[in-house]
Design a protein around this motif. Sequence first.
Motif, PDB file in Angstrom:
ATOM      1  N   ALA A   1       0.831  -1.215   0.000  1.00  0.00           N
ATOM      2  CA  ALA A   1       0.000   0.000   0.000  1.00  0.00           C
ATOM      3  C   ALA A   1       0.865   1.264   0.000  1.00  0.00           C
ATOM      4  N   ARG A   2       2.015   1.209   0.657  1.00  0.00           N
ATOM      5  CA  ARG A   2       2.839   2.419   0.728  1.00  0.00           C
ATOM      6  C   ARG A   2       3.782   2.582  -0.468  1.00  0.00           C
ATOM      7  N   LEU A   3       3.841   1.604  -1.352  1.00  0.00           N
ATOM      8  CA  LEU A   3       4.713   1.737  -2.515  1.00  0.00           C
ATOM      9  C   LEU A   3       4.217   2.837  -3.444  1.00  0.00           C
ATOM     10  N   ARG A   4       5.151   3.511  -4.033  1.00  0.00           N
ATOM     11  CA  ARG A   4       4.822   4.472  -5.084  1.00  0.00           C
ATOM     12  C   ARG A   4       4.448   3.656  -6.317  1.00  0.00           C
ATOM     13  N   LYS A   5       3.297   3.956  -6.919  1.00  0.00           N
ATOM     14  CA  LYS A   5       2.782   3.164  -8.041  1.00  0.00           C
ATOM     15  C   LYS A   5       2.826   3.982  -9.333  1.00  0.00           C
ATOM     16  N   PRO A   6       3.041   3.309 -10.453  1.00  0.00           N
ATOM     17  CA  PRO A   6       2.998   4.014 -11.739  1.00  0.00           C
ATOM     18  C   PRO A   6       1.549   4.315 -12.120  1.00  0.00           C
TER      19      PRO A   6
ATOM     20  N   ARG B   1      10.499  -8.844  -1.866  1.00  0.00           N
ATOM     21  CA  ARG B   1      11.711  -8.723  -2.688  1.00  0.00           C
ATOM     22  C   ARG B   1      11.305  -8.548  -4.147  1.00  0.00           C
ATOM     23  N   MET B   2      11.222  -7.314  -4.560  1.00  0.00           N
ATOM     24  CA  MET B   2      10.828  -7.008  -5.932  1.00  0.00           C
ATOM     25  C   MET B   2      11.887  -7.471  -6.931  1.00  0.00           C
ATOM     26  N   ASP B   3      13.162  -7.403  -6.548  1.00  0.00           N
ATOM     27  CA  ASP B   3      14.242  -7.824  -7.434  1.00  0.00           C
ATOM     28  C   ASP B   3      14.204  -9.335  -7.663  1.00  0.00           C
ATOM     29  N   TRP B   4      14.102 -10.108  -6.594  1.00  0.00           N
ATOM     30  CA  TRP B   4      14.034 -11.561  -6.736  1.00  0.00           C
ATOM     31  C   TRP B   4      12.765 -11.976  -7.475  1.00  0.00           C
ATOM     32  N   ALA B   5      11.665 -11.286  -7.195  1.00  0.00           N
ATOM     33  CA  ALA B   5      10.399 -11.599  -7.864  1.00  0.00           C
ATOM     34  C   ALA B   5      10.528 -11.368  -9.369  1.00  0.00           C
TER      35      ALA B   5
ATOM     36  N   PHE C   1       6.573  -6.016 -16.332  1.00  0.00           N
ATOM     37  CA  PHE C   1       6.858  -4.590 -16.492  1.00  0.00           C
ATOM     38  C   PHE C   1       6.426  -3.821 -15.248  1.00  0.00           C
ATOM     39  N   LEU C   2       5.288  -4.179 -14.695  1.00  0.00           N
ATOM     40  CA  LEU C   2       4.814  -3.535 -13.466  1.00  0.00           C
ATOM     41  C   LEU C   2       5.761  -3.838 -12.306  1.00  0.00           C
ATOM     42  N   ASN C   3       6.188  -5.083 -12.168  1.00  0.00           N
ATOM     43  CA  ASN C   3       7.139  -5.477 -11.123  1.00  0.00           C
ATOM     44  C   ASN C   3       8.415  -4.649 -11.251  1.00  0.00           C
ATOM     45  N   TRP C   4       8.958  -4.561 -12.459  1.00  0.00           N
ATOM     46  CA  TRP C   4      10.178  -3.801 -12.691  1.00  0.00           C
ATOM     47  C   TRP C   4       9.979  -2.324 -12.337  1.00  0.00           C
ATOM     48  N   THR C   5       8.837  -1.766 -12.751  1.00  0.00           N
ATOM     49  CA  THR C   5       8.561  -0.351 -12.491  1.00  0.00           C
ATOM     50  C   THR C   5       8.429  -0.091 -10.996  1.00  0.00           C
ATOM     51  N   LEU C   6       7.737  -0.955 -10.278  1.00  0.00           N
ATOM     52  CA  LEU C   6       7.607  -0.796  -8.826  1.00  0.00           C
ATOM     53  C   LEU C   6       8.978  -0.858  -8.149  1.00  0.00           C
ATOM     54  N   TRP C   7       9.813  -1.754  -8.585  1.00  0.00           N
ATOM     55  CA  TRP C   7      11.166  -1.885  -8.033  1.00  0.00           C
ATOM     56  C   TRP C   7      11.971  -0.613  -8.291  1.00  0.00           C
ATOM     57  N   ARG C   8      11.870  -0.086  -9.504  1.00  0.00           N
ATOM     58  CA  ARG C   8      12.618   1.132  -9.840  1.00  0.00           C
ATOM     59  C   ARG C   8      12.083   2.354  -9.088  1.00  0.00           C
ATOM     60  N   LEU C   9      10.772   2.425  -8.879  1.00  0.00           N
ATOM     61  CA  LEU C   9      10.174   3.561  -8.171  1.00  0.00           C
ATOM     62  C   LEU C   9      10.388   3.506  -6.660  1.00  0.00           C
TER      63      LEU C   9
END
Length: 170
Positions: free
Chosen positions: A33-38, A97-101, A142-150
């Motif tokens: 919930a607290r993650l910044r979302k695209p 773990r967004m990177d491992w995911a 793509f969403l996983n990658w974007t969340l990890w980068r954000l």
Amino acid sequence: MDMTSALALGGFILACFAASATGALFKPGAWYARLRKPWFNPPNWLFPIAWALLYLSIAVAAWLVWRQAGLGAPILLWTVSLLLNAAWSWIFFGLRRMDWALAELAVFWVSIAAMIAVFAPVSAMAAWLLVPYLAWVSFAGFLNWTLWRLNPTENGAAEDAPVDPRSAAG
């Protein structure tokens, strides 16, 4: 449809929805919930609807192949892919773990593409039933990658960690 075929279809559906149980075990929670979302992040209510339809098509695809080829390499590949599907929720939401995911999702994506290739000679309909699955998992990657980068500081963060202003913005 005879009883054996109906039971097999029920078994494939049950296996798919058992894999979906990781989504219930490892819920998004406060961390997500607290993650910044695209801007293109789908609304939360869409995920269970999309996955229910996808799991049904995944089950029917396996059943169609099973009817033609029995329990063999294509169904083994389907099983491995389903296990990779289940593992993603545990890695992303459970371990946070967004990177491992993302790395796991790459292997998962390849397993779906391989399923389509292996299913196609047995049942074209089964292969086509998996195309929306591959498309959705491509988008999820793509969403996983974007969340990890954000949200670089949230990777592996505790569920109740203090909010990082960079993650909470926007």
